[in-house]
Design a protein around this motif. Sequence first.
Motif, PDB file in Angstrom:
ATOM      1  N   GLY A  17       0.809  -1.211   0.000  1.00 12.85           N
ATOM      2  CA  GLY A  17       0.000   0.000   0.000  1.00 12.85           C
ATOM      3  C   GLY A  17       0.841   1.259   0.000  1.00 12.85           C
ATOM      4  N   VAL A  18       1.943   1.258   0.750  1.00 15.68           N
ATOM      5  CA  VAL A  18       2.845   2.414   0.752  1.00 15.68           C
ATOM      6  C   VAL A  18       3.482   2.609  -0.621  1.00 15.68           C
ATOM      7  N   ARG A  19       3.868   1.488  -1.245  1.00 19.08           N
ATOM      8  CA  ARG A  19       4.493   1.571  -2.567  1.00 19.08           C
ATOM      9  C   ARG A  19       3.515   2.135  -3.591  1.00 19.08           C
ATOM     10  N   ARG A  20       2.257   1.772  -3.492  1.00 20.25           N
ATOM     11  CA  ARG A  20       1.263   2.282  -4.439  1.00 20.25           C
ATOM     12  C   ARG A  20       1.064   3.777  -4.287  1.00 20.25           C
ATOM     13  N   ILE A  21       1.365   4.328  -3.130  1.00 19.15           N
ATOM     14  CA  ILE A  21       1.216   5.769  -2.915  1.00 19.15           C
ATOM     15  C   ILE A  21       2.502   6.503  -3.265  1.00 19.15           C
ATOM     16  N   VAL A  22       3.625   5.966  -2.821  1.00 18.33           N
ATOM     17  CA  VAL A  22       4.905   6.658  -3.001  1.00 18.33           C
ATOM     18  C   VAL A  22       5.324   6.687  -4.466  1.00 18.33           C
ATOM     19  N   LEU A  23       5.135   5.587  -5.181  1.00 17.60           N
ATOM     20  CA  LEU A  23       5.609   5.505  -6.559  1.00 17.60           C
ATOM     21  C   LEU A  23       4.931   6.529  -7.474  1.00 17.60           C
ATOM     22  N   PRO A  24       3.595   6.639  -7.477  1.00 16.06           N
ATOM     23  CA  PRO A  24       2.982   7.666  -8.332  1.00 16.06           C
ATOM     24  C   PRO A  24       3.389   9.089  -7.950  1.00 16.06           C
ATOM     25  N   VAL A  25       3.530   9.344  -6.645  1.00 12.86           N
ATOM     26  CA  VAL A  25       3.948  10.682  -6.213  1.00 12.86           C
ATOM     27  C   VAL A  25       5.355  10.985  -6.706  1.00 12.86           C
ATOM     28  N   ALA A  26       6.254  10.005  -6.599  1.00 10.64           N
ATOM     29  CA  ALA A  26       7.627  10.208  -7.072  1.00 10.64           C
ATOM     30  C   ALA A  26       7.661  10.449  -8.580  1.00 10.64           C
ATOM     31  N   VAL A  27       6.831   9.728  -9.319  1.00  9.65           N
ATOM     32  CA  VAL A  27       6.789   9.915 -10.774  1.00  9.65           C
ATOM     33  C   VAL A  27       6.282  11.303 -11.121  1.00  9.65           C
ATOM     34  N   VAL A  28       5.231  11.748 -10.446  1.00  8.35           N
ATOM     35  CA  VAL A  28       4.668  13.070 -10.712  1.00  8.35           C
ATOM     36  C   VAL A  28       5.679  14.164 -10.384  1.00  8.35           C
ATOM     37  N   LEU A  29       6.357  14.047  -9.248  1.00  5.96           N
ATOM     38  CA  LEU A  29       7.356  15.053  -8.876  1.00  5.96           C
ATOM     39  C   LEU A  29       8.525  15.084  -9.859  1.00  5.96           C
ATOM     40  N   THR A  30       8.946  13.916 -10.327  1.00  8.84           N
ATOM     41  CA  THR A  30      10.042  13.865 -11.299  1.00  8.84           C
ATOM     42  C   THR A  30       9.638  14.515 -12.615  1.00  8.84           C
ATOM     43  N   VAL A  31       8.424  14.229 -13.069  1.00  9.71           N
ATOM     44  CA  VAL A  31       7.943  14.830 -14.322  1.00  9.71           C
ATOM     45  C   VAL A  31       7.821  16.341 -14.182  1.00  9.71           C
ATOM     46  N   LEU A  32       7.297  16.808 -13.061  1.00 10.49           N
ATOM     47  CA  LEU A  32       7.187  18.256 -12.842  1.00 10.49           C
ATOM     48  C   LEU A  32       8.551  18.916 -12.782  1.00 10.49           C
ATOM     49  N   PHE A  33       9.501  18.248 -12.136  1.00  8.37           N
ATOM     50  CA  PHE A  33      10.857  18.804 -12.054  1.00  8.37           C
ATOM     51  C   PHE A  33      11.482  18.932 -13.441  1.00  8.37           C
ATOM     52  N   CYS A  34      11.243  17.948 -14.308  1.00  3.39           N
ATOM     53  CA  CYS A  34      11.826  17.985 -15.656  1.00  3.39           C
ATOM     54  C   CYS A  34      11.101  18.974 -16.567  1.00  3.39           C
ATOM     55  N   LEU A  35       9.787  19.105 -16.390  1.00  4.32           N
ATOM     56  CA  LEU A  35       9.000  19.949 -17.290  1.00  4.32           C
ATOM     57  C   LEU A  35       8.899  21.393 -16.811  1.00  4.32           C
ATOM     58  N   ALA A  36       9.298  21.677 -15.578  1.00  3.87           N
ATOM     59  CA  ALA A  36       9.144  23.039 -15.047  1.00  3.87           C
ATOM     60  C   ALA A  36       9.874  24.084 -15.883  1.00  3.87           C
ATOM     61  N   PRO A  37      11.164  23.886 -16.266  1.00  4.58           N
ATOM     62  CA  PRO A  37      11.814  24.913 -17.097  1.00  4.58           C
ATOM     63  C   PRO A  37      11.138  25.113 -18.444  1.00  4.58           C
ATOM     64  N   ILE A  38      10.654  24.011 -19.042  1.00  2.45           N
ATOM     65  CA  ILE A  38       9.971  24.124 -20.337  1.00  2.45           C
ATOM     66  C   ILE A  38       8.666  24.890 -20.178  1.00  2.45           C
ATOM     67  N   LEU A  39       7.909  24.564 -19.133  1.00  3.33           N
ATOM     68  CA  LEU A  39       6.653  25.264 -18.889  1.00  3.33           C
ATOM     69  C   LEU A  39       6.905  26.740 -18.595  1.00  3.33           C
ATOM     70  N   TRP A  40       7.968  27.037 -17.862  1.00  2.75           N
ATOM     71  CA  TRP A  40       8.304  28.425 -17.542  1.00  2.75           C
ATOM     72  C   TRP A  40       8.611  29.217 -18.814  1.00  2.75           C
ATOM     73  N   GLN A  41       9.410  28.646 -19.712  1.00  6.39           N
ATOM     74  CA  GLN A  41       9.729  29.319 -20.973  1.00  6.39           C
ATOM     75  C   GLN A  41       8.482  29.495 -21.830  1.00  6.39           C
ATOM     76  N   LEU A  42       7.638  28.476 -21.862  1.00  5.37           N
ATOM     77  CA  LEU A  42       6.421  28.550 -22.668  1.00  5.37           C
ATOM     78  C   LEU A  42       5.493  29.651 -22.167  1.00  5.37           C
ATOM     79  N   LEU A  43       5.289  29.711 -20.853  1.00  6.48           N
ATOM     80  CA  LEU A  43       4.426  30.756 -20.298  1.00  6.48           C
ATOM     81  C   LEU A  43       5.051  32.139 -20.469  1.00  6.48           C
TER      82      LEU A  43
END
Length: 292
Positions: A17-43
Amino acid sequence: MTTTVPESQPRSAHQHGVRRIVLPVAVVLTVLFCLAPILWQLLTSFKTDAAIAEIPNVYFPRPDQLTLDQYQKLFERRPFFNYIFNSFLVSLASTVLALGIGAPAAYALARLKLQGERIMLAAVLIVTLFPPILLFLGLLDIVRYFNLGNNYLSLIIPYTAINLPLTILVMRSFFQQLPKDLEDAARVDGYSTPRMLLDIVLPMTIPALATTGILTFISAWNEFIFALTFITREDLKTVPVAGAQLGGASPFEIPFGPIAAATVLGTIPLVLLVLFFQRRIVQGLTSGAVKG
C-alpha cells in the motif's frame, strides 16, 4: 495467562500500500521537475512585458496578461524562419552523411574479420569520449585554410565527424544482434551483396537508423560554439546562435519575452521529430534482433 492479538494487516500488504502511494507521487514530482523549465519558458513567451517584469514573479499569468506580442517582436527583429531553415539544413545534411558513412562502416566492423579491428574500435570509442570543444582550435585552422567560413560546409563537416563515432558504435551493436543466417540464406538464393543489404538488412535496421539519426540531428541542431564562430553572416546563422544574440531596444534591455519565444520555436521541430518517430525510437532502443 497472556493472549496474543493477531496483526490486523500483514506487513507485506502494508508495504504494498505504501508503494502504491509513493511511486505515483515520485513519478509526478520527477515529471514536474523535468518539465518546469519548459513550462516556464512557454508561459514567459506568452506573457506581456509588464507581467514578465512584475515582482513578485507571475508564475501563472491571468488572461489579461497573455499576448502574442513576443512572437511578433521576434519576427520583426530577426528573420527567424531563415534561422530555422539553416539549422534544419545543416542538421539534416550532417545526419544523412553520418548515417551514410557510419552504417556501412559499422556493418563492416560487425561482419568482416578485419585486421586491427580491436584497435579501430578502441579508437572510435576514444573519439566518442573526446570533448568536441577541444577540437575547436584545430577545426578553426582547417576552416581558415580551406576558406570555409560563412559556409554551410563549415558546420556540416564537423557535425558529421563528431557524430560519426557514436553512429558507428550504435549501428555496429545492432548489426551484431541481427541473425547472420538471413544473410547466408540470401546469398544462397543468389542475392548480391548490395541487393542483400538494401532488400534484407536495411529494412531490419530502420529502427536503429531512426534512433541514431535523431540523436545526431538533435546534437547538430543544439550545437552552439562552432556555429557561433564559423558563421558570422546574419542570413546563415542557426537557431541557438540567433536566439542567444537577440537584443533589446537599448543596450540595457534584456528581451526575456522574445528570447523565450525563440526558445519555444527552436524546440518545436525537435519535439515534432521525436513524436513522429516515436515508434521507431522505441523499437530501436528495445529491439535488435529478429526472432523467428
